[in-house]
Write an enzyme that holds these catalytic residues in place. Structure first.
Site, mmCIF file in Angstrom:
data_model
loop_
_atom_site.group_PDB
_atom_site.id
_atom_site.type_symbol
_atom_site.label_atom_id
_atom_site.label_comp_id
_atom_site.label_asym_id
_atom_site.label_seq_id
_atom_site.Cartn_x
_atom_site.Cartn_y
_atom_site.Cartn_z
ATOM 1 N N ASP A 24 0.563 -1.394 0.082
ATOM 2 C CA ASP A 24 0.034 -0.046 0.042
ATOM 3 C C ASP A 24 0.815 1.320 -0.023
ATOM 4 O O ASP A 24 0.367 2.365 0.605
ATOM 5 C CB ASP A 24 -1.030 0.210 1.112
ATOM 6 C CG ASP A 24 -2.058 -1.092 1.164
ATOM 7 O OD1 ASP A 24 -2.048 -1.831 0.074
ATOM 8 O OD2 ASP A 24 -2.960 -0.949 1.883
ATOM 9 N N GLU A 57 -4.433 -0.771 -1.832
ATOM 10 C CA GLU A 57 -6.007 -0.939 -1.277
ATOM 11 C C GLU A 57 -6.980 -0.142 -2.132
ATOM 12 O O GLU A 57 -6.735 1.050 -2.298
ATOM 13 C CB GLU A 57 -6.026 -0.465 0.295
ATOM 14 C CG GLU A 57 -7.526 -0.542 0.852
ATOM 15 C CD GLU A 57 -7.559 -0.442 2.539
ATOM 16 O OE1 GLU A 57 -8.647 -0.341 2.815
ATOM 17 O OE2 GLU A 57 -6.623 -0.393 2.908
ATOM 18 N N LYS A 114 -6.404 -5.106 -3.477
ATOM 19 C CA LYS A 114 -6.994 -5.497 -2.403
ATOM 20 C C LYS A 114 -8.269 -4.677 -1.920
ATOM 21 O O LYS A 114 -7.928 -3.491 -1.662
ATOM 22 C CB LYS A 114 -6.044 -5.949 -1.501
ATOM 23 C CG LYS A 114 -5.153 -4.978 -0.983
ATOM 24 C CD LYS A 114 -3.850 -5.234 0.039
ATOM 25 C CE LYS A 114 -3.537 -4.236 0.886
ATOM 26 N NZ LYS A 114 -4.521 -3.489 1.811
ATOM 27 N N LYS A 117 -7.948 -4.988 4.229
ATOM 28 C CA LYS A 117 -6.705 -4.599 4.721
ATOM 29 C C LYS A 117 -5.523 -5.643 4.576
ATOM 30 O O LYS A 117 -4.362 -5.195 4.082
ATOM 31 C CB LYS A 117 -6.828 -4.629 6.411
ATOM 32 C CG LYS A 117 -7.737 -3.604 7.157
ATOM 33 C CD LYS A 117 -7.718 -2.101 6.238
ATOM 34 C CE LYS A 117 -8.704 -1.341 6.918
ATOM 35 N NZ LYS A 117 -8.832 -0.122 6.346
ATOM 36 N N VAL A 142 3.183 0.263 4.237
ATOM 37 C CA VAL A 142 2.208 0.844 5.313
ATOM 38 C C VAL A 142 0.768 0.333 5.360
ATOM 39 O O VAL A 142 0.486 -0.340 4.545
ATOM 40 C CB VAL A 142 2.199 2.280 4.826
ATOM 41 C CG1 VAL A 142 3.629 2.895 4.857
ATOM 42 C CG2 VAL A 142 1.625 2.598 3.591
ATOM 43 N N THR A 143 0.165 0.468 6.617
ATOM 44 C CA THR A 143 0.780 0.897 7.847
ATOM 45 C C THR A 143 1.347 -0.551 8.581
ATOM 46 O O THR A 143 0.703 -1.267 8.454
ATOM 47 C CB THR A 143 -0.068 1.842 8.851
ATOM 48 O OG1 THR A 143 -1.325 1.006 8.944
ATOM 49 C CG2 THR A 143 -0.328 2.949 7.985
ATOM 50 N N CYS A 147 -2.511 -2.743 7.685
ATOM 51 C CA CYS A 147 -2.441 -3.338 6.344
ATOM 52 C C CYS A 147 -1.086 -4.658 6.207
ATOM 53 O O CYS A 147 -1.234 -5.735 5.789
ATOM 54 C CB CYS A 147 -2.495 -2.653 5.185
ATOM 55 S SG CYS A 147 -4.125 -1.846 5.074
ATOM 56 N N GLN A 187 7.298 -14.758 21.748
ATOM 57 C CA GLN A 187 7.102 -16.148 21.617
ATOM 58 C C GLN A 187 7.839 -17.052 20.584
ATOM 59 O O GLN A 187 7.341 -18.007 19.855
ATOM 60 C CB GLN A 187 5.588 -16.538 21.555
ATOM 61 C CG GLN A 187 4.793 -15.975 22.606
ATOM 62 C CD GLN A 187 3.040 -15.988 22.445
ATOM 63 O OE1 GLN A 187 2.598 -17.280 22.598
ATOM 64 N NE2 GLN A 187 2.596 -15.051 21.887
#
Length: 205
Positions: A24, A57, A114, A117, A142-143, A147, A187
């Site tokens: 994006d 987007e 797209k 997001k 971004v961001t 997204c 994790q």
């Protein structure tokens, strides 16, 4: 097999099975007068990272692929589909929906439009990557927390090994970017890896 000095541990990949996905980097999010500024954001933060597969987007002109809830969200001064300084906001084919010129896709680079997001939702991205036997994704754009992170999580669920380039992504809110990088690395890299661009560049021939 090349390795990138990444967090939480080295990211190993074969260049032939890796793709760069740039999320994006379009005028509506990066430049003044676009949707990002209409939401009340300082767009200069995002423009600072402007240095493959590109995404935009964007929605159909009739907005049939834009859920009403998405159009209402955020109470911006201009909503998706409204006429703005660069044409209709987040509508495919409008000037504001173009990728910023300095990052214009080269011949042969794919561009995925797209409606959501994430870059996998309602697009042919997964089929495109699998047809080219891509298993590893290096993400930028971004961001960071919206997204980019959504695409990374979608990719992770589909089995791709993902690395987010820390200084090739940005948020309107620095604390959101920091939190996203921490979530990705947490994790044992539950979502993927992160690394600065210098580490990525150093791993390539």
């Amino acid at each position: 097999m090349p390795e990138i000095a990444a967090r939480p541990y080295p990211y190993a990949f074969e260049p032939a099975t890796a793709a760069l996905v740039v999320i994006d980097m379009q005028r509506d999010f990066i430049e003044r007068g676009g949707f990002g500024e209409a939401l009340g954001n300082d767009v200069s933060r995002l423009a600072a990272i402007v240095p493959t597969v590109h995404t935009r987007e964007g929605h159909r002109p009739d907005l049939a692929d834009c859920p009403p809830a998405k159009r209402r969200r955020g109470r911006p001064s201009l909503r998706i589909g409204d006429e703005g300084p660069m044409g209709r906001i987040l509508v495919d084919g409008q000037p504001g929906n173009d990728i910023v010129p300095v990052l214009a896709p080269r011949a042969g680079e794919a561009v995925i439009v797209k409606p959501g997001k994430g870059a996998f939702y309602a697009t042919k991205l997964d089929a495109l990557l699998r047809a080219q036997r891509i298993t590893h994704l290096i993400l930028a754009g971004v961001t960071t927390e919206v997204c980019v992170q959504t695409t990374m999580r979608e990719a992770n669920d589909r089995g791709y090994e993902c690395l987010l380039v820390e200084d090739a992504t940005e948020s309107y809110f620095p604390e959101f970017k920091r939190a996203t990088l921490a979530m990705v690395q947490a994790q044992g890299g539950i979502v993927g890896w992160t690394a600065p661009f210098a580490a990525v560049r150093a791993s390539l021939p």
